[in-house]
Design a protein around this motif. Structure first.
Motif: not given
Lengths: 641, 208
Positions: B127, B156-158, B161, B190-192, B196, B199-200
């Motif tokens: 994090i 894999p969890a991150f 991001e 699966g990023s929340s 956005l 859009l990028k």
């Protein structure tokens, strides 16, 4: 003899016996450490066991909650119990993971914080203060000692601490925020041309082979589902109300038995004048107010108008403007001290100063509306409908029981029940498994019964079904006709298919026309150069929410790549109506970047941070889950409630 | 062994005690001492954690009140006095945000580096690394950001991001194809923030 025992007891046999005897003692209770033969386990998380009992309890709670939330729409039969169990188990595992990491890291909410939490928990308060007795009793209900509860609470609070540390520390960087503002506030200059699909429709005959091919390829679409026609007997209070008889004497008895209901208590028109006493005033302060109000009372008695004085002097903002009038009130609405005076004072007199929590009042009664009883004639119709409803309900339960019995005893026909109870057998139209009937026949419970094995296959009468718990309605049905799933013949659906194929062709052609124009424009041509006859619409610079532009056009415009200076990006799309459109974007203007002042958080940043914070937390849990040793036992659905 | 009389037995027992008594007493003493020592140790651990927890709550309060100086000094205090607990890492994590919001990116980055170094759990390190890289991108330190990502993109969890930040780096370097691929990967993971991210992607100039 003792000597013999003594001698023998020295030998190896004695030792064997002693060892054998000691084994059970040594191992007594070991199963609770080893988990051998203990209670069933739903899953283990890093060695920590989640008992199946906990899972069962939580599943029941979740089910209960669902039922509360969905109300009548809740149908246990439709509910996927396995999925619910899996979901609840996932939650429990996450909780266990969190507890495990909190323990492993050595986080610990302090005694002080735990204590504060307990002391301020509203469920343990009485009169605004913590009550130890309530605390212990409430814990007792849940079978917990204070120590157990505190340990559990500490775990939860510690987990929350980790959550706060991780998600509350999330932020949006300056460049992220700026980009977000530029993107969300972005405007694009666009123009578009519509190609109406109507221009591309034709009535040209469609090749028969194509129709057949379509019919075969889409057979699933032309199916009629399995359907039944049912005969049924319906009992409901609305229709029963017309059957019950209510005599004039019944009504009169009913009226006499409950007279007090029809009496309107005494009401009085009241006005008052209030001088406030501050909540923290001492006796001297209160006395000063009392003197003041006595002075006012003298002035009224000397002939000045109560209304005028109330208007100028009263400190009750609600009534002062109306000359102190509170309108017509019933006893029991005002505070007791006020009430008592207002309902004992003769009309027109001015009361002595009355003390209430607000301050001192002068009260005057302007009119007395005496209590009155509504005569029998005035309430007769109301009584009649009430009484017949009561009786209809009684009749409903009585008939319901008999209907259930008779239709069960002679379960191959509804006739006997209809005859005996004087009901009419009604017939439904075709209804499918997907609630397609009307009224009571649309109820899931009724449909489930119509398609149940006993009714559909064995052709028996159904049980007595009461589809909605709160409504007095019951039905018994039997299947009159049944038809299996079938595919409609081609002849019946040909027109539908032809229309469909024509539509497809028109869409293909209109898109091709749009695409060919787009191709020209991509070559660098302007609208006018592309085709002289076109009438492009040019809304100009619009933002993402622009309502005047069709959604599909807007969507396409904002998805097109950024055009180079002096150039245009061109795309095509299909609008909901089937019309095609060519979209041309000529300019892009980014949203304004607002740098917030020191210590001020832009609303976008706040939102962004919230979303990212939650995501970070979820990721952390997933990360823990990936690394943890988790074993799930096979999930068996327990018996339904 | 057989003893003729009770006296002989008593003798034997006395002799045995003389030979082994000391070891028995010592053993018992060590055993009891170990139990007490363990309990003392656990008690000490818990009370230290409790105190650190209180200090951390104070830090959260200061952070909520937007007082960067108080937060920084509280974070320093956690480092100095409660190094044996996980709280300094959590404190630095929170301090990084407050410092960054107060316009002190350098201090914020240092704070995040502390979290990475002292993280009691790899998830916390990831994090912190993610946030560090994002500040580095914002400060235009693209090479450092890339290094930070590379070192910690191991779960894999991150992954989603991390991919999103790689996309931002690629955009900053003008490598549009890589940016597109990275954003796409972030969405797939699966990023929340997928909206956005779309859009990028849509905002990238035409390829070629």
């Amino acid at each position: 003899m003792l000597q013999t025992i003594r001698d023998r007891a020295q030998g190896w046999i004695a030792w064997v016996i002693v060892i054998l005897i000691s084994i059970p003692f040594a191992l007594w209770g070991i199963q609770s450490y080893m988990g051998v033969g203990g209670e069933p386990i739903a899953a283990t998380v890093n060695g920590f066991e989640i008992p199946a009992r906990d899972l069962d309890r939580q599943v029941q709670e979740a089910r209960f909650e669902l039922r509360e939330r969905l109300g009548a729409a809740y149908d246990p039969a439709e509910f996927d119990d396995k999925r619910l169990r899996a979901e609840v188990l996932d939650n429990l595992i996450q909780e266990a993971l969190l507890m495990d990491v909190v323990r492993r890291l050595g986080l610990r909410a302090s005694d002080q914080d735990v204590q504060m939490q307990i002391l301020s928990d509203p469920s343990f308060l009485s009169d605004g203060r913590f009550d130890k007795e309530i605390y212990e009793r409430l814990l007792g209900f849940q079978g917990m000692t204070p120590a157990m509860y505190e340990a559990q609470l500490r775990q939860k609070m510690t987990a929350t601490q980790l959550l706060r540390a991780v998600s509350a520390s999330e932020f949006a960087t300056r460049s992220e925020l700026a980009l977000h503002q530029r993107l969300m506030g972005q405007k694009r200059e666009l123009s578009y041309v519509r190609f109406p699909i109507a221009d591309y429709r034709s009535d040209a005959p469609i090749d028969e082979a194509e129709v057949t091919a379509y019919y075969e390829a889409n057979a699933g679409r032309f199916q009629t589902p399995e359907q039944v026609k049912v005969d049924y007997l319906l009992l409901d209070t609305d229709s029963l109300m017309s059957k019950v008889e209510v005599s004039e004497k019944d009504l009169r008895d009913f009226y006499d038995a409950d007279r007090s209901r029809f009496v309107q208590p005494e009401r009085r028109g009241v006005r008052h004048l209030l001088i406030k006493v501050a909540a923290d005033a001492d006796e001297a302060g209160a006395n000063a107010v009392l003197e003041e109000i006595k002075g006012i009372r003298e002035r009224i008695l000397a002939g000045e108008s109560f209304e005028e004085l109330a208007r100028t002097l009263s400190q009750d903002p609600g009534s002062a403007a109306n000359g102190g009038s509170l309108g017509v009130i019933e006893s029991g609405i005002m505070v007791p001290a006020f009430d008592q005076v207002a309902f004992s004072l003769p009309t027109g007199e001015v009361s002595e100063a009355v003390r209430t929590p607000f301050g001192y009042h002068l009260i005057q009664v302007t009119e007395v509306l005496p209590s009155e009883a509504k005569p029998f004639e005035a309430v007769r119709d109301e009584l009649r409908s009430e009484l017949s409803k009561q009786r209809a309900e009684g009749l409903f339960y009585d008939l319901g029981e008999r209907l259930a019995n008779i239709s069960y005893e002679s379960r191959d026909s509804l006739e006997p029940a209809a005859e005996e109870l004087g009901l009419t057998i009604q017939q439904s139209d075709w209804i499918g498994r997907e609630a397609s009937g009307e009224g009571i026949l649309a109820q899931p419970k009724v449909i489930a019964a119509a398609f149940s094995e006993d009714v559909l296959v064995a052709r028996h009468n159904s049980d007595l079904i009461e589809p909605e718990r709160d409504r007095l309605q019951a039905v018994v049905l039997r299947v009159a006709e049944h038809r299996e799933t079938s595919t409609k013949p081609l002849s019946e659906v040909r027109d539908e298919i032809v229309a469909e194929l024509r539509d497809e062709k028109a869409k293909k052609e209109v898109m091709a026309a749009a695409e060919s124009l787009a191709e020209k424009l991509r070559g660098g041509l302007d609208w006018a150069e592309g085709s002289a006859s076109l009438k492009p619409e040019a809304p100009g610079l619009v933002d993402r929410e622009a309502a005047e532009v069709p959604g599909a056009v807007l969507d396409t415009a904002f998805k097109l790549p950024i055009p180079a200076e002096g150039m245009a990006s061109v795309g095509t799309t299909m609008i909901d109506t089937g019309d095609a459109a060519v979209v041309r974007v000529t300019k892009i203007q980014d949203g304004e970047v607002k740098t917030p002042g020191e210590g001020v958080v832009a609303p976008e940043a706040f939102m962004l941070t919230q979303v990212m914070g939650r995501q970070t937390y979820t990721n952390m849990l997933r990360d823990l889950e990936v690394r943890a040793a988790i074993k799930r036992k096979a999930i068996d659905a327990d018996e339904a409630l | 062994m057989n003893y003729e009389t009770d006296e002989e037995k008593v003798e034997a027992i006395k002799k045995w005690w003389k030979d082994n008594g000391l070891s028995v007493i010592a053993g018992a003493a060590i055993g009891i001492g170990a139990i007490f020592g363990w309990r003392l140790w656990v008690g000490h651990q818990e009370s230290t954690a409790s105190e650190a927890s209180i200090a951390f709550e104070q830090l959260l309060l200061d952070a909520a009140g937007n007082q960067p100086d108080a937060v920084a000094s509280q974070a320093g205090m956690l480092q100095d006095e409660f190094g044996s607990t996980p709280y300094p890492a959590l404190g630095s994590l929170v301090a990084a945000k407050t410092l960054y919001m107060a316009g002190k990116p350098v201090e914020a980055m240092a704070s995040l580096q502390t979290v990475i170094d002292k993280a009691p759990d790899p998830a916390l390190a990831r994090i912190a690394a993610l946030r560090l890289a994002r500040i580095q991108v914002s400060e235009n330190q693209l090479d450092e950001a890339e290094k930070t990502l590379k070192a910690h993109d191991t779960s894999p969890a991150f992954a989603g991001e991390f991919a999103a930040v790689r996309g931002d780096i690629a955009v900053a370097r003008g490598d549009l194809a890589a940016a597109r691929a990275a954003y796409q990967q972030a969405i797939e993971q699966g990023s929340s923030l997928s909206q956005l991210l779309r859009l990028k992607i849509d905002n990238l100039p035409a390829a070629g």
